[in-house]
Design an enzyme around this catalytic site. Sequence first.
Site, PDB file in Angstrom:
ATOM      1  N   ASP A 190       0.822  -1.223   0.000  1.00  0.00           N
ATOM      2  CA  ASP A 190       0.000   0.000   0.000  1.00  0.00           C
ATOM      3  C   ASP A 190       0.850   1.264   0.000  1.00  0.00           C
ATOM      4  OD1 ASP A 190       0.922  -0.356   2.586  1.00  0.00           O
ATOM      5  OD2 ASP A 190      -1.047  -0.669   3.463  1.00  0.00           O
ATOM      6  N   ASN A 212      -7.841  -2.669  14.054  1.00  0.00           N
ATOM      7  CA  ASN A 212      -9.222  -2.871  13.591  1.00  0.00           C
ATOM      8  C   ASN A 212      -9.335  -4.054  12.626  1.00  0.00           C
ATOM      9  OD1 ASN A 212      -8.101  -1.901  11.241  1.00  0.00           O
ATOM     10  ND2 ASN A 212      -9.367  -0.074  11.092  1.00  0.00           N
ATOM     11  N   HIS A 219      -7.461  -4.517   9.873  1.00  0.00           N
ATOM     12  CA  HIS A 219      -7.101  -4.296   8.472  1.00  0.00           C
ATOM     13  C   HIS A 219      -5.807  -5.022   8.109  1.00  0.00           C
ATOM     14  CE1 HIS A 219      -4.778  -0.262   9.331  1.00  0.00           C
ATOM     15  NE2 HIS A 219      -3.967  -1.289   9.407  1.00  0.00           N
ATOM     16  N   GLU A 247      -9.708  -1.749   5.038  1.00  0.00           N
ATOM     17  CA  GLU A 247     -10.375  -1.444   6.298  1.00  0.00           C
ATOM     18  C   GLU A 247     -11.596  -2.344   6.480  1.00  0.00           C
ATOM     19  OE1 GLU A 247      -8.730   0.266   8.206  1.00  0.00           O
ATOM     20  OE2 GLU A 247      -8.133   2.230   7.472  1.00  0.00           O
TER      21      GLU A 247
HETATM   22  P1  PGA Z   1       2.032  -1.505  12.812  1.00  0.00           P
HETATM   23  O1  PGA Z   1       0.905  -1.332  11.728  1.00  0.00           O
HETATM   24  O2  PGA Z   1       2.950  -2.563  12.290  1.00  0.00           O
HETATM   25  O3  PGA Z   1       2.727  -0.161  12.900  1.00  0.00           O
HETATM   26  O4  PGA Z   1       1.372  -1.905  14.085  1.00  0.00           O
HETATM   27  C1  PGA Z   1       0.305  -2.461  11.205  1.00  0.00           C
HETATM   28  C2  PGA Z   1      -0.855  -2.084  10.308  1.00  0.00           C
HETATM   29  O5  PGA Z   1      -1.524  -1.080  10.596  1.00  0.00           O
HETATM   30  O6  PGA Z   1      -1.096  -2.796   9.336  1.00  0.00           O
END
Ligand code: PGA
Length: 256
Positions: free
Chosen positions: A69, A138, A140, A145
């Site tokens: 992404d 959440n 994702h 999302e």
């Molecule tokens: P993080 O983010 O590795 O900084 O916890 C993971 C994500 O949001 O996919």
Amino acid sequence: MRIIVVDTPEQMGKVAAEIVLAERAKKAKGDFVLGLATGSTPIPLYKELIRLKEEGKFSPKKLMSFNLDEYVGLPPSHDQSYRYFMNQQLFDELGIDKKKTFVPDGMAKDIEAFCADYEAKMKAAGGVDVQVLGIGRNGHVGFNEPGTSLASRTHKVKLTADTIDANARFFAKASDVPTEAITMGVGTILESKVALLLASGANKADVILKAIEGPVTAAVPASALQLHPKPIFVLTRDACCKGLSFHYEKKCCSCC
Ligand code: PGA
């Protein structure tokens, strides 16, 4: 589904790197295609891959990558763009040919055409061999999302308030966080040959339990990995402190 539980993020990085190397060793011809993720979670994996490269055990040759992404509206030179992150955290140190590293272009004029082309490039490369994934609180994966179709392909998304809030720590203020992104879809991720999800920290424990043992639902996009042919979760103990009833493997270090 393989679930490997370790004690520390560093051990998570080592175990994940071992899996990447083992999958690479199986690839007889063509480039090995890595799907890559940003965020804090995969950093120990990237550090370990750089260390292995320095030891002569991991070569940047015959290697390609596709990132999950990118924010819409941030150029590669912006220090919060995911292209910038990848260059800093992995690509520059690894010495990989940047022409073989693909990150969605958040500045693309025609985002829909860009997304279709990104999918075509992955297909032409023979598909992603190992897709590295983090997981949002959440649920994702990438920027898919809650509520995203489990059949989705690479597309533009609007970020949720929860994700903007979680990422605000990297920007001067929350209002600087972009509100849109380009992400591989859940359907795209499900086509990878191996899905390697990493999670560390107690703040991921609730969502890890839902992703692994809850119903497969677009409300928790990571739960779609239950449908993946070869999902591997490498988790620190605190990231599964809400209990997992699935059988899992314990490793206290990479040499166990
Ligand atoms: P993080 O983010 O590795 O900084 O916890 C993971 C994500 O949001 O996919």
